[in-house]
Enzyme design. Structure first.
Site, mmCIF file in Angstrom:
data_model
loop_
_atom_site.group_PDB
_atom_site.id
_atom_site.type_symbol
_atom_site.label_atom_id
_atom_site.label_comp_id
_atom_site.label_asym_id
_atom_site.label_seq_id
_atom_site.Cartn_x
_atom_site.Cartn_y
_atom_site.Cartn_z
ATOM 1 N N GLU A 107 -13.221 12.694 -30.818
ATOM 2 C CA GLU A 107 -13.213 11.260 -30.532
ATOM 3 C C GLU A 107 -14.586 10.704 -30.851
ATOM 4 O OE1 GLU A 107 -9.938 11.035 -26.920
ATOM 5 O OE2 GLU A 107 -11.992 11.641 -26.440
ATOM 6 N N LYS A 146 -16.211 14.203 -27.090
ATOM 7 C CA LYS A 146 -16.454 12.775 -27.236
ATOM 8 C C LYS A 146 -17.785 12.540 -27.947
ATOM 9 C CE LYS A 146 -13.661 11.093 -23.386
ATOM 10 N NZ LYS A 146 -12.744 10.350 -24.276
ATOM 11 N N HIS A 176 -3.278 18.921 -23.672
ATOM 12 C CA HIS A 176 -2.954 18.511 -25.037
ATOM 13 C C HIS A 176 -3.113 19.639 -26.054
ATOM 14 C CE1 HIS A 176 -2.723 14.673 -23.273
ATOM 15 N NE2 HIS A 176 -3.915 14.207 -23.573
ATOM 16 N N ASP A 180 0.833 -1.187 0.000
ATOM 17 C CA ASP A 180 0.000 0.000 0.000
ATOM 18 C C ASP A 180 0.877 1.248 0.000
ATOM 19 O OD1 ASP A 180 -1.770 2.182 0.966
ATOM 20 O OD2 ASP A 180 -3.214 0.544 1.182
ATOM 21 N N HIS A 225 1.538 13.387 -22.702
ATOM 22 C CA HIS A 225 2.020 12.445 -23.715
ATOM 23 C C HIS A 225 1.890 12.987 -25.131
ATOM 24 C CE1 HIS A 225 -2.291 11.098 -23.583
ATOM 25 N NE2 HIS A 225 -2.092 10.994 -24.879
ATOM 26 N N LYS A 273 -0.193 13.188 -16.120
ATOM 27 C CA LYS A 273 -1.229 14.209 -16.060
ATOM 28 C C LYS A 273 -2.471 13.612 -15.395
ATOM 29 C CE LYS A 273 -4.051 13.879 -20.213
ATOM 30 N NZ LYS A 273 -5.369 13.882 -19.620
ATOM 31 N N ASP A 310 -9.498 17.577 -19.276
ATOM 32 C CA ASP A 310 -8.978 16.316 -19.798
ATOM 33 C C ASP A 310 -8.064 16.527 -21.000
ATOM 34 O OD1 ASP A 310 -8.754 13.483 -19.882
ATOM 35 O OD2 ASP A 310 -10.218 13.414 -21.504
#
Length: 477
Positions: A212, A322, A236, A87, A174, A144, A231
Protein backbone atom coordinates in the site's frame (compact mmCIF):
# COMPACT_ATOMS: atom_id res chain seq x y z
CA UNK A 1 -29.58 -28.96 3.94
CA UNK A 2 -30.64 -26.03 1.72
CA UNK A 3 -29.64 -22.64 3.11
CA UNK A 4 -32.43 -20.19 3.85
CA UNK A 5 -32.40 -16.88 2.04
CA UNK A 6 -32.89 -13.64 3.93
CA UNK A 7 -36.23 -11.97 4.46
CA UNK A 8 -34.58 -8.99 6.18
CA UNK A 9 -31.04 -7.64 6.51
CA UNK A 10 -30.14 -6.20 9.92
CA UNK A 11 -27.03 -4.06 9.57
CA UNK A 12 -25.30 -3.15 12.83
CA UNK A 13 -23.02 -0.14 12.44
CA UNK A 14 -24.92 1.37 9.53
CA UNK A 15 -23.61 4.87 10.33
CA UNK A 16 -19.98 3.73 10.62
CA UNK A 17 -17.01 4.31 8.34
CA UNK A 18 -17.10 0.83 6.78
CA UNK A 19 -20.78 1.21 5.93
CA UNK A 20 -20.21 4.69 4.51
CA UNK A 21 -17.29 3.73 2.27
CA UNK A 22 -18.02 0.12 1.28
CA UNK A 23 -21.29 -1.39 2.44
CA UNK A 24 -23.88 1.19 1.40
CA UNK A 25 -22.44 1.53 -2.13
CA UNK A 26 -22.49 -2.29 -2.36
CA UNK A 27 -26.14 -2.39 -1.28
CA UNK A 28 -26.93 0.18 -3.96
CA UNK A 29 -25.32 -1.98 -6.65
CA UNK A 30 -27.22 -5.04 -5.38
CA UNK A 31 -30.46 -3.05 -5.52
CA UNK A 32 -29.58 -1.96 -9.05
CA UNK A 33 -29.12 -5.57 -10.14
CA UNK A 34 -32.25 -6.78 -8.35
CA UNK A 35 -30.27 -8.91 -5.89
CA UNK A 36 -31.29 -6.92 -2.81
CA UNK A 37 -35.07 -7.20 -2.54
CA UNK A 38 -35.51 -7.31 1.23
CA UNK A 39 -35.86 -4.54 3.81
CA UNK A 40 -32.76 -3.28 5.59
CA UNK A 41 -32.90 -2.41 9.28
CA UNK A 42 -29.92 -0.37 10.37
CA UNK A 43 -28.83 -0.38 14.00
CA UNK A 44 -26.50 2.33 15.32
CA UNK A 45 -25.60 4.46 18.30
CA UNK A 46 -26.88 7.73 16.86
CA UNK A 47 -29.39 10.50 17.43
CA UNK A 48 -30.52 10.36 13.80
CA UNK A 49 -33.97 9.29 12.72
CA UNK A 50 -34.82 7.16 9.67
CA UNK A 51 -35.14 10.15 7.34
CA UNK A 52 -31.69 11.43 8.33
CA UNK A 53 -30.22 7.98 7.80
CA UNK A 54 -31.75 7.80 4.33
CA UNK A 55 -30.16 11.16 3.51
CA UNK A 56 -26.80 9.78 4.66
CA UNK A 57 -27.31 6.69 2.49
CA UNK A 58 -27.80 8.94 -0.53
CA UNK A 59 -24.67 10.93 0.32
CA UNK A 60 -22.55 7.77 0.73
CA UNK A 61 -23.74 6.22 -2.52
CA UNK A 62 -23.40 9.46 -4.48
CA UNK A 63 -19.82 9.86 -3.30
CA UNK A 64 -19.06 6.31 -4.46
CA UNK A 65 -20.82 6.11 -7.84
CA UNK A 66 -20.89 9.75 -8.92
CA UNK A 67 -22.70 10.45 -12.19
CA UNK A 68 -23.63 6.77 -12.54
CA UNK A 69 -26.33 7.27 -9.89
CA UNK A 70 -29.79 6.12 -10.92
CA UNK A 71 -32.39 8.12 -9.00
CA UNK A 72 -35.02 5.35 -9.13
CA UNK A 73 -32.59 2.77 -7.76
CA UNK A 74 -31.52 5.18 -5.05
CA UNK A 75 -35.14 5.79 -4.07
CA UNK A 76 -35.83 2.04 -3.84
CA UNK A 77 -32.83 1.54 -1.58
CA UNK A 78 -33.74 4.47 0.67
CA UNK A 79 -37.33 3.30 1.04
CA UNK A 80 -36.16 -0.16 2.07
CA UNK A 81 -34.11 1.22 4.98
CA UNK A 82 -35.31 1.62 8.58
CA UNK A 83 -33.35 2.74 11.64
CA UNK A 84 -33.17 1.42 15.19
CA UNK A 85 -31.09 3.86 17.23
CA UNK A 86 -29.68 2.97 20.62
CA UNK A 87 -26.76 1.73 22.68
CA UNK A 88 -25.62 -1.85 22.15
CA UNK A 89 -25.32 -2.23 25.93
CA UNK A 90 -28.98 -1.32 26.44
CA UNK A 91 -31.51 -4.20 26.27
CA UNK A 92 -34.23 -1.78 25.16
CA UNK A 93 -32.33 -1.27 21.88
CA UNK A 94 -32.76 -4.96 21.10
CA UNK A 95 -36.38 -4.99 22.27
CA UNK A 96 -36.97 -2.17 19.78
CA UNK A 97 -35.11 -4.12 17.10
CA UNK A 98 -37.16 -7.27 17.71
CA UNK A 99 -40.38 -5.29 17.42
CA UNK A 100 -39.18 -3.66 14.20
CA UNK A 101 -38.20 -7.00 12.64
CA UNK A 102 -41.67 -8.43 13.47
CA UNK A 103 -43.33 -5.33 12.07
CA UNK A 104 -41.35 -5.47 8.83
CA UNK A 105 -41.31 -9.22 8.03
CA UNK A 106 -43.65 -10.87 10.56
CA UNK A 107 -42.96 -13.59 13.12
CA UNK A 108 -41.42 -16.21 10.80
CA UNK A 109 -39.05 -14.14 8.71
CA UNK A 110 -35.41 -15.19 8.35
CA UNK A 111 -32.98 -12.45 9.41
CA UNK A 112 -29.36 -11.93 8.42
CA UNK A 113 -27.56 -9.96 11.15
CA UNK A 114 -24.43 -8.26 9.79
CA UNK A 115 -22.03 -6.95 12.44
CA UNK A 116 -20.04 -4.05 10.99
CA UNK A 117 -19.04 -2.99 14.51
CA UNK A 118 -15.78 -3.14 16.50
CA UNK A 119 -14.76 -6.74 17.31
CA UNK A 120 -15.15 -6.24 21.05
CA UNK A 121 -18.91 -5.91 20.45
CA UNK A 122 -19.39 -9.18 18.53
CA UNK A 123 -20.09 -11.33 21.57
CA UNK A 124 -22.24 -8.72 23.29
CA UNK A 125 -24.44 -8.21 20.24
CA UNK A 126 -24.84 -11.99 19.84
CA UNK A 127 -25.86 -12.31 23.51
CA UNK A 128 -28.43 -9.54 23.20
CA UNK A 129 -29.87 -10.93 19.97
CA UNK A 130 -30.38 -14.24 21.75
CA UNK A 131 -31.94 -12.53 24.76
CA UNK A 132 -34.78 -11.18 22.59
CA UNK A 133 -35.12 -14.29 20.41
CA UNK A 134 -33.52 -12.82 17.28
CA UNK A 135 -31.00 -15.67 17.09
CA UNK A 136 -33.75 -18.06 16.04
CA UNK A 137 -34.32 -18.33 12.30
CA UNK A 138 -31.29 -16.14 11.69
CA UNK A 139 -27.75 -15.95 10.35
CA UNK A 140 -24.90 -14.04 12.00
CA UNK A 141 -22.25 -12.39 9.84
CA UNK A 142 -19.20 -10.93 11.60
CA UNK A 143 -16.51 -8.69 10.16
CA UNK A 144 -12.80 -9.25 10.61
CA UNK A 145 -10.70 -9.46 12.69
CA UNK A 146 -12.01 -12.67 14.25
CA UNK A 147 -9.94 -12.69 17.44
CA UNK A 148 -6.45 -11.35 17.98
CA UNK A 149 -4.71 -14.73 18.29
CA UNK A 150 -5.64 -18.41 18.27
CA UNK A 151 -6.96 -18.53 21.83
CA UNK A 152 -9.09 -15.38 21.58
CA UNK A 153 -10.54 -16.55 18.25
CA UNK A 154 -11.54 -19.86 19.84
CA UNK A 155 -13.11 -18.07 22.81
CA UNK A 156 -15.12 -15.80 20.52
CA UNK A 157 -16.26 -18.76 18.44
CA UNK A 158 -17.40 -20.66 21.54
CA UNK A 159 -19.40 -17.61 22.65
CA UNK A 160 -21.15 -17.24 19.29
CA UNK A 161 -21.92 -20.97 19.16
CA UNK A 162 -23.99 -20.60 22.31
CA UNK A 163 -26.59 -18.76 20.24
CA UNK A 164 -26.10 -19.68 16.56
CA UNK A 165 -25.34 -23.00 14.83
CA UNK A 166 -21.95 -23.09 13.14
CA UNK A 167 -23.46 -23.27 9.65
CA UNK A 168 -25.20 -19.94 10.31
CA UNK A 169 -22.06 -18.09 11.48
CA UNK A 170 -20.40 -16.42 8.49
CA UNK A 171 -16.93 -14.98 9.17
CA UNK A 172 -16.04 -12.20 6.76
CA UNK A 173 -12.73 -11.89 4.98
CA UNK A 174 -13.59 -9.51 2.15
CA UNK A 175 -10.65 -10.83 0.09
CA UNK A 176 -12.78 -13.95 -0.42
CA UNK A 177 -15.24 -11.70 -2.25
CA UNK A 178 -12.59 -10.22 -4.54
CA UNK A 179 -13.17 -11.62 -8.00
CA UNK A 180 -9.44 -11.60 -8.93
CA UNK A 181 -8.74 -13.75 -5.85
CA UNK A 182 -11.50 -16.15 -6.89
CA UNK A 183 -10.00 -16.16 -10.38
CA UNK A 184 -6.96 -17.95 -8.96
CA UNK A 185 -8.99 -21.15 -8.86
CA UNK A 186 -10.19 -20.73 -12.43
CA UNK A 187 -6.71 -19.90 -13.74
CA UNK A 188 -5.25 -22.92 -12.02
CA UNK A 189 -7.86 -25.61 -12.49
CA UNK A 190 -9.48 -24.63 -15.80
CA UNK A 191 -6.23 -24.30 -17.75
CA UNK A 192 -4.10 -27.30 -18.67
CA UNK A 193 -1.54 -24.72 -19.78
CA UNK A 194 -0.86 -23.71 -16.18
CA UNK A 195 -1.71 -26.47 -13.72
CA UNK A 196 0.95 -29.03 -14.85
CA UNK A 197 3.64 -26.47 -13.97
CA UNK A 198 2.18 -25.65 -10.55
CA UNK A 199 4.34 -27.87 -8.33
CA UNK A 200 7.81 -28.38 -6.90
CA UNK A 201 9.12 -29.94 -10.11
CA UNK A 202 8.88 -26.69 -12.06
CA UNK A 203 8.53 -23.86 -9.51
CA UNK A 204 11.68 -22.62 -7.81
CA UNK A 205 10.02 -20.19 -5.41
CA UNK A 206 6.91 -18.03 -5.04
CA UNK A 207 6.61 -14.38 -4.05
CA UNK A 208 3.48 -12.64 -2.78
CA UNK A 209 3.50 -8.86 -2.36
CA UNK A 210 0.67 -6.85 -0.85
CA UNK A 211 1.80 -3.23 -0.84
CA UNK A 212 0.00 0.00 0.00
CA UNK A 213 1.48 3.35 -0.99
CA UNK A 214 -0.37 5.20 1.80
CA UNK A 215 0.28 5.36 5.54
CA UNK A 216 -2.11 4.68 8.44
CA UNK A 217 -3.55 8.22 8.14
CA UNK A 218 -6.24 8.81 10.81
CA UNK A 219 -6.42 5.14 11.86
CA UNK A 220 -3.41 5.34 14.19
CA UNK A 221 -5.11 4.08 17.35
CA UNK A 222 -6.67 1.12 15.53
CA UNK A 223 -3.54 0.18 13.62
CA UNK A 224 -1.22 0.47 16.61
CA UNK A 225 -3.23 -2.22 18.39
CA UNK A 226 -3.19 -4.52 15.36
CA UNK A 227 -0.16 -4.19 13.08
CA UNK A 228 0.47 -5.65 9.64
CA UNK A 229 0.49 -9.34 10.60
CA UNK A 230 -2.96 -9.20 12.21
CA UNK A 231 -4.37 -6.66 9.76
CA UNK A 232 -3.61 -8.39 6.44
CA UNK A 233 -1.30 -11.41 6.75
CA UNK A 234 -3.29 -13.69 9.06
CA UNK A 235 -6.43 -13.23 7.00
CA UNK A 236 -6.09 -11.78 3.49
CA UNK A 237 -2.70 -13.13 2.50
CA UNK A 238 -3.05 -16.60 4.00
CA UNK A 239 -6.45 -16.99 2.33
CA UNK A 240 -4.85 -15.93 -0.96
CA UNK A 241 -1.97 -18.32 -0.36
CA UNK A 242 -4.41 -21.18 0.20
CA UNK A 243 -6.17 -20.54 -3.12
CA UNK A 244 -2.78 -20.26 -4.81
CA UNK A 245 -1.26 -23.50 -3.50
CA UNK A 246 -4.07 -25.89 -2.56
CA UNK A 247 -4.83 -29.07 -4.46
CA UNK A 248 -7.96 -29.21 -6.59
CA UNK A 249 -11.18 -29.49 -4.57
CA UNK A 250 -13.40 -32.48 -5.25
CA UNK A 251 -16.15 -30.17 -6.56
CA UNK A 252 -16.84 -26.44 -6.64
CA UNK A 253 -19.10 -26.75 -3.57
CA UNK A 254 -18.22 -24.40 -0.72
CA UNK A 255 -17.13 -27.04 1.78
CA UNK A 256 -15.09 -28.95 -0.79
CA UNK A 257 -13.19 -25.76 -1.52
CA UNK A 258 -12.74 -25.06 2.19
CA UNK A 259 -11.63 -28.66 2.80
CA UNK A 260 -8.93 -28.22 0.16
CA UNK A 261 -7.80 -24.97 1.79
CA UNK A 262 -7.71 -26.68 5.16
CA UNK A 263 -5.41 -29.44 3.89
CA UNK A 264 -3.06 -26.83 2.49
CA UNK A 265 -3.01 -24.59 5.58
CA UNK A 266 -2.35 -27.60 7.82
CA UNK A 267 0.79 -28.26 5.78
CA UNK A 268 2.15 -24.72 6.21
CA UNK A 269 4.77 -24.55 8.94
CA UNK A 270 4.35 -21.95 11.66
CA UNK A 271 6.26 -18.79 10.79
CA UNK A 272 9.88 -18.75 11.95
CA UNK A 273 10.96 -15.45 13.57
CA UNK A 274 14.45 -16.08 12.11
CA UNK A 275 12.91 -15.90 8.62
CA UNK A 276 10.82 -12.83 9.37
CA UNK A 277 11.68 -9.14 9.03
CA UNK A 278 9.46 -6.55 10.70
CA UNK A 279 9.62 -2.88 9.78
CA UNK A 280 8.11 0.46 10.79
CA UNK A 281 8.16 3.49 8.52
CA UNK A 282 9.80 6.61 9.87
CA UNK A 283 7.25 9.08 11.15
CA UNK A 284 4.77 6.39 12.21
CA UNK A 285 5.27 7.13 15.92
CA UNK A 286 4.28 10.75 15.36
CA UNK A 287 0.86 9.66 14.04
CA UNK A 288 -2.08 10.64 16.21
CA UNK A 289 -3.20 7.65 18.30
CA UNK A 290 0.13 5.83 18.03
CA UNK A 291 2.19 5.23 21.19
CA UNK A 292 5.43 7.25 21.18
CA UNK A 293 7.46 4.09 21.83
CA UNK A 294 5.34 1.81 19.61
CA UNK A 295 6.86 -1.46 18.40
CA UNK A 296 3.93 -2.21 16.06
CA UNK A 297 5.05 -3.26 12.59
CA UNK A 298 3.84 -1.43 9.50
CA UNK A 299 5.76 -3.85 7.27
CA UNK A 300 6.53 -7.54 7.42
CA UNK A 301 8.40 -9.92 5.13
CA UNK A 302 8.66 -13.63 5.80
CA UNK A 303 9.43 -16.98 4.24
CA UNK A 304 6.89 -19.75 4.68
CA UNK A 305 7.34 -23.46 3.95
CA UNK A 306 4.67 -25.95 2.87
CA UNK A 307 5.34 -29.55 3.89
CA UNK A 308 3.27 -31.46 1.38
CA UNK A 309 4.07 -33.48 -1.75
CA UNK A 310 3.24 -30.65 -4.14
CA UNK A 311 5.30 -27.87 -2.54
CA UNK A 312 7.98 -29.41 -0.31
CA UNK A 313 11.23 -27.48 -0.78
CA UNK A 314 9.61 -24.49 -2.52
CA UNK A 315 9.93 -21.37 -0.32
CA UNK A 316 7.08 -18.88 -0.33
CA UNK A 317 8.31 -15.32 0.23
CA UNK A 318 5.61 -12.96 1.45
CA UNK A 319 5.72 -9.23 2.18
CA UNK A 320 3.11 -6.64 3.09
CA UNK A 321 3.16 -3.12 4.39
CA UNK A 322 2.17 0.51 4.32
CA UNK A 323 3.98 3.57 2.91
CA UNK A 324 5.54 1.44 0.15
CA UNK A 325 6.17 2.57 -3.45
CA UNK A 326 2.93 1.18 -4.93
CA UNK A 327 -0.48 -0.16 -4.03
CA UNK A 328 -0.54 -3.65 -5.47
CA UNK A 329 -1.30 -7.32 -4.80
CA UNK A 330 1.15 -9.25 -6.93
CA UNK A 331 1.99 -12.97 -7.09
CA UNK A 332 5.06 -14.28 -8.90
CA UNK A 333 5.94 -17.91 -9.53
CA UNK A 334 9.62 -18.08 -10.51
CA UNK A 335 10.21 -21.23 -12.54
CA UNK A 336 13.29 -23.42 -12.42
CA UNK A 337 15.89 -23.11 -15.20
CA UNK A 338 16.24 -25.67 -17.99
CA UNK A 339 18.64 -28.59 -17.31
CA UNK A 340 21.34 -26.87 -19.42
CA UNK A 341 21.83 -23.23 -20.30
CA UNK A 342 22.20 -23.08 -24.09
CA UNK A 343 21.16 -19.47 -24.53
CA UNK A 344 22.50 -17.00 -21.96
CA UNK A 345 21.23 -13.55 -21.25
CA UNK A 346 23.20 -10.36 -21.77
CA UNK A 347 24.98 -10.87 -18.43
CA UNK A 348 25.93 -14.45 -19.23
CA UNK A 349 23.19 -16.01 -17.12
CA UNK A 350 19.80 -17.09 -18.40
CA UNK A 351 16.95 -15.27 -16.60
CA UNK A 352 14.13 -17.48 -15.30
CA UNK A 353 10.63 -17.70 -16.68
CA UNK A 354 8.11 -16.02 -14.43
CA UNK A 355 4.35 -16.32 -14.17
CA UNK A 356 2.96 -13.14 -12.66
CA UNK A 357 -0.61 -12.97 -11.37
CA UNK A 358 -1.63 -9.42 -10.62
CA UNK A 359 -4.75 -9.23 -8.43
CA UNK A 360 -4.88 -5.53 -7.57
CA UNK A 361 -5.39 -2.84 -8.68
CA UNK A 362 -5.65 -4.05 -12.30
CA UNK A 363 -6.14 -7.80 -12.43
CA UNK A 364 -4.22 -9.63 -15.11
CA UNK A 365 -1.62 -12.25 -15.91
CA UNK A 366 1.85 -11.95 -17.42
CA UNK A 367 4.02 -14.77 -18.73
CA UNK A 368 7.66 -13.74 -18.92
CA UNK A 369 9.04 -15.79 -21.82
CA UNK A 370 12.54 -15.70 -23.22
CA UNK A 371 13.15 -14.68 -26.83
CA UNK A 372 16.27 -14.12 -28.91
CA UNK A 373 17.53 -10.57 -28.78
CA UNK A 374 17.91 -9.09 -32.27
CA UNK A 375 21.45 -9.49 -33.53
CA UNK A 376 23.88 -12.22 -34.51
CA UNK A 377 24.50 -13.75 -31.08
CA UNK A 378 22.03 -16.17 -29.49
CA UNK A 379 21.38 -13.94 -26.48
CA UNK A 380 17.97 -14.15 -24.83
CA UNK A 381 15.90 -11.36 -23.33
CA UNK A 382 12.70 -11.50 -21.27
CA UNK A 383 9.53 -10.93 -23.28
CA UNK A 384 6.41 -10.17 -21.18
CA UNK A 385 3.13 -11.41 -22.68
CA UNK A 386 0.25 -9.88 -20.72
CA UNK A 387 -3.52 -9.81 -20.49
CA UNK A 388 -5.42 -7.12 -18.59
CA UNK A 389 -8.61 -8.79 -17.37
CA UNK A 390 -10.51 -5.54 -16.91
CA UNK A 391 -9.90 -4.41 -20.49
CA UNK A 392 -10.81 -7.83 -21.88
CA UNK A 393 -13.64 -8.90 -19.56
CA UNK A 394 -15.00 -5.61 -18.27
CA UNK A 395 -15.47 -4.29 -14.71
CA UNK A 396 -15.73 -6.73 -11.83
CA UNK A 397 -18.18 -6.65 -8.94
CA UNK A 398 -16.79 -5.08 -5.77
CA UNK A 399 -15.86 -7.43 -2.94
CA UNK A 400 -18.67 -6.29 -0.64
CA UNK A 401 -21.23 -6.81 -3.38
CA UNK A 402 -20.15 -10.45 -3.48
CA UNK A 403 -20.06 -10.71 0.31
CA UNK A 404 -23.57 -9.36 0.87
CA UNK A 405 -25.12 -11.30 -2.01
CA UNK A 406 -23.66 -14.50 -0.56
CA UNK A 407 -24.69 -13.65 3.01
CA UNK A 408 -28.28 -13.01 1.93
CA UNK A 409 -28.39 -16.22 -0.10
CA UNK A 410 -26.66 -18.35 2.54
CA UNK A 411 -23.68 -19.28 0.34
CA UNK A 412 -20.66 -19.85 2.63
CA UNK A 413 -18.05 -20.03 -0.16
CA UNK A 414 -17.02 -16.39 0.33
CA UNK A 415 -16.51 -16.75 4.09
CA UNK A 416 -13.78 -18.24 6.27
CA UNK A 417 -14.48 -21.51 8.06
CA UNK A 418 -13.38 -21.69 11.68
CA UNK A 419 -10.88 -24.53 11.26
CA UNK A 420 -9.11 -22.53 8.56
CA UNK A 421 -9.02 -19.45 10.77
CA UNK A 422 -7.47 -21.56 13.51
CA UNK A 423 -4.76 -22.75 11.15
CA UNK A 424 -4.06 -19.18 10.04
CA UNK A 425 -3.66 -18.02 13.65
CA UNK A 426 -1.43 -21.04 14.31
CA UNK A 427 0.81 -20.11 11.35
CA UNK A 428 1.40 -16.50 12.45
CA UNK A 429 1.41 -17.29 16.19
CA UNK A 430 5.22 -17.22 16.70
CA UNK A 431 5.54 -13.69 15.24
CA UNK A 432 2.54 -12.00 16.88
CA UNK A 433 4.44 -10.87 20.00
CA UNK A 434 8.08 -10.67 18.89
CA UNK A 435 9.35 -8.53 21.75
CA UNK A 436 11.78 -6.74 19.44
CA UNK A 437 11.92 -3.33 17.80
CA UNK A 438 10.84 -3.24 14.14
CA UNK A 439 13.51 -2.00 11.74
CA UNK A 440 12.99 1.51 10.38
CA UNK A 441 12.41 2.22 6.69
CA UNK A 442 11.76 5.36 4.71
CA UNK A 443 8.26 5.87 3.27
CA UNK A 444 8.24 5.14 -0.44
CA UNK A 445 10.79 2.30 -0.18
CA UNK A 446 10.28 -1.47 -0.13
CA UNK A 447 10.76 -1.82 3.61
CA UNK A 448 13.93 -2.38 5.63
CA UNK A 449 17.09 -3.36 3.77
CA UNK A 450 17.14 -6.67 5.66
CA UNK A 451 13.97 -7.71 3.84
CA UNK A 452 15.68 -7.50 0.45
CA UNK A 453 17.80 -10.60 1.01
CA UNK A 454 14.96 -12.60 2.52
CA UNK A 455 13.87 -13.70 -0.95
CA UNK A 456 17.34 -15.16 -1.66
CA UNK A 457 20.37 -13.93 -3.56
CA UNK A 458 18.22 -12.92 -6.52
CA UNK A 459 16.09 -10.61 -4.37
CA UNK A 460 12.43 -9.87 -4.96
CA UNK A 461 11.07 -9.75 -8.50
CA UNK A 462 10.50 -6.20 -9.66
CA UNK A 463 6.90 -5.04 -9.35
CA UNK A 464 6.09 -3.68 -12.83
CA UNK A 465 3.53 -1.14 -13.86
CA UNK A 466 0.10 -2.43 -14.80
CA UNK A 467 -0.33 -4.01 -18.25
CA UNK A 468 -1.08 -1.43 -20.95
CA UNK A 469 -3.76 -3.57 -22.55
CA UNK A 470 -2.21 -3.84 -26.03
CA UNK A 471 -0.56 -7.23 -25.57
CA UNK A 472 2.60 -5.99 -23.90
CA UNK A 473 3.31 -4.26 -20.64
CA UNK A 474 4.82 -1.02 -19.51
CA UNK A 475 8.40 -1.15 -18.26
CA UNK A 476 8.91 -1.55 -14.52
CA UNK A 477 8.15 1.54 -12.49
Amino acid sequence: MTARTADVLVLFGITGDLAHKKILPALYRLTERGTLRVPVIGVARTDWDTDQLREQVAASVTAAVGDQLDADVMKRLQQSIHLVAGDYADRSTFDHLAATVREVVGENGFAVHYLAVPPDLFARVADELAAVGLNESARLVVEKPFGSDLRSAQRLNDRLLRHFPDEEIFRVDHFLGNEPVEDLLVLRFANTLLEPLWNRQWVDHIEITMAEDFDVADRGSFYDAVGTVRDVVQNHLLQTLAYLLMDAPLTDAADDQRDAKHRLLRAVRSADPAETVRGQYTGYRQTRGVAPNSTTETFVAMTLHVDDWRWAGVPVHLRAGKALPETVLDIVAVLKPPPRTLFPGSDGASPPNRIRLRLQPDAGVTFELLAKHPGQDDVVTPLPVSADFRKVLGPVHAAYEQIFAAALAGDPAHFARMDNLEQAWRIVGPILEPGTEPLPYRPGTWGPEAATGLAGDQGWSTVPAAPDGDGGSRPPG
